[in-house]
Write a protein that holds these residues in place. Structure first.
Motif, PDB file in Angstrom:
ATOM      1  N   PHE A 112      26.949 -72.950 109.231  1.00  0.00           N
ATOM      2  CA  PHE A 112      25.375 -73.263 108.755  1.00  0.00           C
ATOM      3  C   PHE A 112      24.241 -74.155 109.850  1.00  0.00           C
ATOM      4  O   PHE A 112      24.558 -75.643 110.053  1.00  0.00           O
ATOM      5  CB  PHE A 112      25.527 -74.336 107.239  1.00  0.00           C
ATOM      6  CG  PHE A 112      24.382 -74.604 106.533  1.00  0.00           C
ATOM      7  CD1 PHE A 112      24.109 -73.325 105.954  1.00  0.00           C
ATOM      8  CD2 PHE A 112      23.171 -76.048 106.656  1.00  0.00           C
ATOM      9  CE1 PHE A 112      23.023 -72.919 104.823  1.00  0.00           C
ATOM     10  CE2 PHE A 112      22.382 -75.720 105.921  1.00  0.00           C
ATOM     11  CZ  PHE A 112      22.123 -74.492 104.794  1.00  0.00           C
ATOM     12  N   ASP A 113      23.055 -73.924 110.013  1.00  0.00           N
ATOM     13  CA  ASP A 113      22.436 -74.182 110.779  1.00  0.00           C
ATOM     14  C   ASP A 113      20.794 -74.103 110.184  1.00  0.00           C
ATOM     15  O   ASP A 113      20.676 -73.113 109.344  1.00  0.00           O
ATOM     16  CB  ASP A 113      21.463 -74.260 111.721  1.00  0.00           C
ATOM     17  CG  ASP A 113      21.177 -73.969 112.441  1.00  0.00           C
ATOM     18  OD1 ASP A 113      20.545 -74.757 112.511  1.00  0.00           O
ATOM     19  OD2 ASP A 113      20.364 -73.610 114.132  1.00  0.00           O
ATOM     20  N   PRO A 114      20.148 -75.963 109.010  1.00  0.00           N
ATOM     21  CA  PRO A 114      19.331 -75.783 108.100  1.00  0.00           C
ATOM     22  C   PRO A 114      18.209 -75.157 109.162  1.00  0.00           C
ATOM     23  O   PRO A 114      17.170 -74.322 108.586  1.00  0.00           O
ATOM     24  CB  PRO A 114      19.277 -77.692 108.117  1.00  0.00           C
ATOM     25  CG  PRO A 114      20.420 -77.976 108.501  1.00  0.00           C
ATOM     26  CD  PRO A 114      20.739 -76.809 110.067  1.00  0.00           C
ATOM     27  N   SER A 115      17.713 -75.740 110.250  1.00  0.00           N
ATOM     28  CA  SER A 115      16.401 -74.567 111.366  1.00  0.00           C
ATOM     29  C   SER A 115      16.108 -73.402 111.030  1.00  0.00           C
ATOM     30  O   SER A 115      15.134 -72.970 110.463  1.00  0.00           O
ATOM     31  CB  SER A 115      16.985 -75.286 112.253  1.00  0.00           C
ATOM     32  OG  SER A 115      17.794 -74.730 113.016  1.00  0.00           O
ATOM     33  N   ALA A 116      17.831 -72.475 110.788  1.00  0.00           N
ATOM     34  CA  ALA A 116      17.426 -70.827 110.916  1.00  0.00           C
ATOM     35  C   ALA A 116      17.150 -70.323 109.183  1.00  0.00           C
ATOM     36  O   ALA A 116      16.744 -69.565 109.797  1.00  0.00           O
ATOM     37  CB  ALA A 116      18.928 -70.393 111.022  1.00  0.00           C
ATOM     38  N   PHE A 117      16.953 -71.518 108.397  1.00  0.00           N
ATOM     39  CA  PHE A 117      16.510 -70.927 106.956  1.00  0.00           C
ATOM     40  C   PHE A 117      15.431 -71.185 106.949  1.00  0.00           C
ATOM     41  O   PHE A 117      14.618 -71.029 105.596  1.00  0.00           O
ATOM     42  CB  PHE A 117      17.489 -71.711 105.518  1.00  0.00           C
ATOM     43  CG  PHE A 117      18.969 -71.190 105.885  1.00  0.00           C
ATOM     44  CD1 PHE A 117      18.873 -69.852 105.406  1.00  0.00           C
ATOM     45  CD2 PHE A 117      20.170 -71.724 106.682  1.00  0.00           C
ATOM     46  CE1 PHE A 117      20.485 -69.077 105.023  1.00  0.00           C
ATOM     47  CE2 PHE A 117      21.410 -70.748 106.623  1.00  0.00           C
ATOM     48  CZ  PHE A 117      21.264 -69.840 105.749  1.00  0.00           C
ATOM     49  N   VAL A 118      14.857 -72.065 108.044  1.00  0.00           N
ATOM     50  CA  VAL A 118      13.267 -72.898 107.555  1.00  0.00           C
ATOM     51  C   VAL A 118      12.321 -70.963 107.391  1.00  0.00           C
ATOM     52  O   VAL A 118      11.438 -71.164 106.338  1.00  0.00           O
ATOM     53  CB  VAL A 118      12.960 -73.888 108.584  1.00  0.00           C
ATOM     54  CG1 VAL A 118      11.170 -73.725 108.352  1.00  0.00           C
ATOM     55  CG2 VAL A 118      13.553 -74.536 108.232  1.00  0.00           C
ATOM     56  N   CYS A 119      12.293 -70.010 108.576  1.00  0.00           N
ATOM     57  CA  CYS A 119      11.648 -69.189 108.403  1.00  0.00           C
ATOM     58  C   CYS A 119      11.748 -68.146 107.499  1.00  0.00           C
ATOM     59  O   CYS A 119      11.527 -67.529 107.066  1.00  0.00           O
ATOM     60  CB  CYS A 119      11.837 -68.147 109.544  1.00  0.00           C
ATOM     61  SG  CYS A 119      13.627 -67.573 109.899  1.00  0.00           S
ATOM     62  N   SER A 120      13.526 -68.498 106.323  1.00  0.00           N
ATOM     63  CA  SER A 120      13.658 -67.083 105.309  1.00  0.00           C
ATOM     64  C   SER A 120      13.382 -67.442 103.723  1.00  0.00           C
ATOM     65  O   SER A 120      13.461 -67.085 102.871  1.00  0.00           O
ATOM     66  CB  SER A 120      15.356 -67.120 104.959  1.00  0.00           C
ATOM     67  OG  SER A 120      15.755 -68.505 104.902  1.00  0.00           O
ATOM     68  N   GLY A 121      12.491 -68.620 104.225  1.00  0.00           N
ATOM     69  CA  GLY A 121      11.961 -69.233 102.818  1.00  0.00           C
ATOM     70  C   GLY A 121      12.085 -70.124 101.472  1.00  0.00           C
ATOM     71  O   GLY A 121      11.682 -71.198 101.422  1.00  0.00           O
ATOM     72  N   PRO A 122      13.098 -69.524 100.640  1.00  0.00           N
ATOM     73  CA  PRO A 122      13.506 -71.120  99.762  1.00  0.00           C
ATOM     74  C   PRO A 122      14.401 -72.513 100.749  1.00  0.00           C
ATOM     75  O   PRO A 122      14.389 -72.667 101.816  1.00  0.00           O
ATOM     76  CB  PRO A 122      14.873 -70.736  98.930  1.00  0.00           C
ATOM     77  CG  PRO A 122      15.842 -69.038  99.780  1.00  0.00           C
ATOM     78  CD  PRO A 122      13.749 -68.908 100.342  1.00  0.00           C
ATOM     79  N   LYS A 123      13.963 -73.380  99.814  1.00  0.00           N
ATOM     80  CA  LYS A 123      14.827 -74.647  99.995  1.00  0.00           C
ATOM     81  C   LYS A 123      15.748 -74.652 100.923  1.00  0.00           C
ATOM     82  O   LYS A 123      16.940 -74.129 100.379  1.00  0.00           O
ATOM     83  CB  LYS A 123      14.499 -75.230  99.280  1.00  0.00           C
ATOM     84  CG  LYS A 123      13.337 -76.193  98.564  1.00  0.00           C
ATOM     85  CD  LYS A 123      13.270 -77.114  97.475  1.00  0.00           C
ATOM     86  CE  LYS A 123      11.153 -77.252  97.307  1.00  0.00           C
ATOM     87  NZ  LYS A 123      11.458 -78.912  97.996  1.00  0.00           N
ATOM     88  N   VAL A 124      16.124 -75.303 102.758  1.00  0.00           N
ATOM     89  CA  VAL A 124      17.244 -74.830 103.175  1.00  0.00           C
ATOM     90  C   VAL A 124      18.772 -75.598 101.712  1.00  0.00           C
ATOM     91  O   VAL A 124      19.324 -75.162 101.991  1.00  0.00           O
ATOM     92  CB  VAL A 124      17.021 -76.054 103.999  1.00  0.00           C
ATOM     93  CG1 VAL A 124      18.630 -76.427 104.203  1.00  0.00           C
ATOM     94  CG2 VAL A 124      16.396 -76.078 105.567  1.00  0.00           C
ATOM     95  N   ALA A 125      17.831 -77.111 101.332  1.00  0.00           N
ATOM     96  CA  ALA A 125      19.194 -77.233  99.703  1.00  0.00           C
ATOM     97  C   ALA A 125      19.756 -76.493  99.057  1.00  0.00           C
ATOM     98  O   ALA A 125      20.697 -76.014  98.665  1.00  0.00           O
ATOM     99  CB  ALA A 125      18.547 -78.090  99.032  1.00  0.00           C
ATOM    100  N   ASP A 126      19.085 -75.301  98.569  1.00  0.00           N
ATOM    101  CA  ASP A 126      19.210 -74.008  98.180  1.00  0.00           C
ATOM    102  C   ASP A 126      19.934 -72.883  98.708  1.00  0.00           C
ATOM    103  O   ASP A 126      21.209 -72.601  98.533  1.00  0.00           O
ATOM    104  CB  ASP A 126      17.854 -73.078  97.634  1.00  0.00           C
ATOM    105  CG  ASP A 126      17.623 -74.105  96.249  1.00  0.00           C
ATOM    106  OD1 ASP A 126      18.202 -75.136  96.237  1.00  0.00           O
ATOM    107  OD2 ASP A 126      16.346 -74.191  96.197  1.00  0.00           O
ATOM    108  N   ALA A 127      19.900 -73.033 100.049  1.00  0.00           N
ATOM    109  CA  ALA A 127      20.263 -72.237 100.938  1.00  0.00           C
ATOM    110  C   ALA A 127      22.094 -72.553 101.313  1.00  0.00           C
ATOM    111  O   ALA A 127      22.685 -72.361 101.240  1.00  0.00           O
ATOM    112  CB  ALA A 127      20.289 -71.935 101.988  1.00  0.00           C
TER     113      ALA A 127
END
Length: 162
Positions: A112-127
């Motif tokens: 799990f890399d939080p910065s990888a989910f920044v560009c995918s839209g929803p909040k990182v906490a949701d991911a």
């Protein structure tokens, strides 16, 4: 278009060569398997791999190939005692959740890399909530999304990760 028969079927053409769909697939899978064996010798219990873009459900053959390869690698990891961790590359968390649900031959998880989910839209906490049962390693990184949709890494606490 060139065609080549491999252990994983016939590969047509050459794409940007993410692990699952490229001309040298047998060599790449063998290299990952060898690296997993070496990780076991070093007593590392998790090994991260970057897959590149995940084929969509509509790309049935590419998706089937990826799942077959991940099952083979998970089976090998189970044998040597190393869990393969997929480093996300920008797809939504649900894509990884669906993919991992198809791997039944051994342990596999998410790095799990939080910065990888920044560009995918929803909040990182949701991911994180979506993938929590699959997370085997966490990185502390932060990032920002620019107007053109690209992501740039920043110091932890200075980006868009909540």
């Amino acid at each position: 278009s060139r065609r080549r028969h491999t252990r994983y079927g016939t590969v047509t053409g050459v794409q940007t060569c993410a692990l699952p769909i490229c001309e040298q697939i047998d060599d790449r899978v063998a290299a990952v398997s060898s690296a997993m064996s070496f990780a076991a010798e070093l007593r590392a219990r998790v090994m991260t791999i970057r897959l590149g873009p995940i084929p969509s459900e509509e790309a049935k053959e590419d998706r089937r190939l990826l799942v077959t390869i991940l099952n083979d690698l998970a089976r090998h990891g189970n044998h040597v005692g190393v869990t393969l961790a997929i480093a996300p590359s920008g797809e939504p968390a649900a894509v990884y959740q669906q993919l991992l649900a198809q791997v039944k031959e051994g342990p596999i998880g998410i790095d799990f890399d939080p910065s990888a989910f920044v560009c995918s839209g929803p909040k990182v906490a949701d991911a994180f909530r979506t993938l929590h049962t699959h997370i085997v390693h966490v990185q502390a990184r932060d990032g920002v999304r620019s107007l053109d949709g690209m992501t740039a890494e920043t110091a932890v606490g200075e980006g868009m990760v909540d």
